[in-house]
Write an enzyme that holds these catalytic residues in place. Structure first.
Site, PDB file in Angstrom:
ATOM      1  N   CYS A  28       0.836  -1.207   0.000  1.00 46.86           N
ATOM      2  CA  CYS A  28       0.000   0.000   0.000  1.00 46.86           C
ATOM      3  C   CYS A  28       0.870   1.257   0.000  1.00 46.86           C
ATOM      4  O   CYS A  28       1.496   1.581   1.014  1.00 46.86           O
ATOM      5  CB  CYS A  28      -0.928  -0.017   1.213  1.00 46.86           C
ATOM      6  SG  CYS A  28      -1.843   1.505   1.474  1.00 46.86           S
ATOM      7  N   CYS A  34      -0.108   4.009   2.487  1.00 48.82           N
ATOM      8  CA  CYS A  34       0.278   3.606   3.846  1.00 48.82           C
ATOM      9  C   CYS A  34       1.705   4.035   4.155  1.00 48.82           C
ATOM     10  O   CYS A  34       2.028   4.423   5.282  1.00 48.82           O
ATOM     11  CB  CYS A  34       0.156   2.096   4.014  1.00 48.82           C
ATOM     12  SG  CYS A  34      -1.523   1.440   3.842  1.00 48.82           S
TER      13      CYS A  34
END
Length: 324
Positions: free
Chosen positions: A79, A82
């Site tokens: 991700c 993230c």
């Protein structure tokens, strides 16, 4: 996805508010004493960010949330957002100096937790406070917005649940077990304990007197002021017939006494905004002594809920408009 603001609203639990105020005062004493004694019960800054899995979730998140707000960062290695968000959260966890604990959960390795929180996409950030899960935001968020959300979380955790966080000692060894913080006895502990015992036993008159005894010596004691407001409210509704009270209020919309009684029942039942709205409308319908009686009762109910509660802040503005 646009970040979602968290909502802290909900019904008021008088017992929980009472316990929160007691916990807040004792926790603040504990933090001060721990700092004075050089970090008794302290943690290392490195311990403010932890990795959590399904096996350790109850211990590391649910149980810890009884002493400090736990912010959960759901992330994954693949991700990209993230990788931008997580370092910001980790830095803020250290900067906030123990006001919250950051728990990082890899969703790929902990699919069950992802499902339990109903997460549709990552990054997703939640908080757990006193065992209650609160959504903070999902998707990328700027640091200013993150700080605002964390400030609100910390405020609510402290005011509503008495959680003032962890004592952080830069010299503490990472991973060391934090010993119990020392809680010095306050000058009014015996009287406050007597009030709590009276509340628990349903002796609301005794609780009222115990809190008044504290306030006679210390008029600014916030714990006693809150406790007195709660005890007086519970004492007022103790002998009420709810059905009769609500029928009377429905038939007499401009009767101050009828609306005040119904508002007390509203608040005890957790219908905070209904109680406030009822009394504000009654202020608009009444005049003179009746209006003043309604206004005074509304201010008392503000004390029960907590003067910094967003519902109280909004009701204060509405009351000002109704009066002027």
């Amino acid at each position: 996805m646009q970040p979602r603001n968290m909502s802290m609203s909900g019904v008021v639990d008088l017992a929980a508010v009472k316990a929160a105020q007691e916990a807040k005062a004792k926790a603040e004493q504990a933090r001060a004493e721990a700092a004075r004694q050089g970090g008794v019960g302290a943690v290392s800054p490195a311990d403010l960010v932890i990795d959590v899995d399904e096996a350790g979730f109850e211990r590391d998140v649910l149980q810890r949330s009884a002493e400090v707000p736990v912010v959960i960062d759901f992330w994954a290695e693949w991700c990209q957002p993230c990788k931008q968000l997580s370092p910001v959260l980790e830095r803020l966890a250290v900067e906030y100096n123990g006001r919250f604990l950051l728990a990082k959960i890899d969703v790929d390795a902990n699919q069950m937790l992802m499902q339990q929180f109903g997460i549709q996409g990552i990054p997703a950030v939640f908080a757990v406070v006193a065992g209650q899960a609160l959504p903070l935001f999902q998707g990328a968020a700027g640091e200013e917005q993150i700080r605002g959300t964390l400030d609100q979380l910390v405020q609510v955790a402290e005011q509503r649940f008495g959680l003032t966080g962890l004592v952080v000692d830069p010299d503490a060894e990472p991973g060391a077990e934090a010993g119990p913080a020392v809680m010095p006895a306050g000058p009014y502990d015996a009287l406050l304990e007597a009030a709590v015992r009276a509340l628990d036993a349903g002796d609301f008159g005794g609780a009222v007197q115990a809190y008044k005894n504290v306030l006679s010596d210390d008029p600014a004691n916030s714990e006693a002021k809150l406790g007195l407001a709660q005890a007086e409210l519970l004492q007022r509704v103790q002998g009420m017939d709810p059905q009769a009270v609500r029928k009377d209020a429905a038939e007499k919309p401009a009767d101050a006494e009828a609306q005040i009684a119904a508002a007390d029942l509203d608040l005890v039942g957790g219908h905070v905004e209904d109680a406030f709205g009822r009394l504000i409308e009654t202020v608009q319908r009444t005049a003179g002594d009746q209006r003043d009686a309604v206004r005074r009762r509304l201010l008392e109910l503000f004390e029960v809920v907590g003067t910094d509660d967003p519902r109280v802040v909004g009701a204060r503005r509405a009351l000002a408009r109704a009066l002027f």
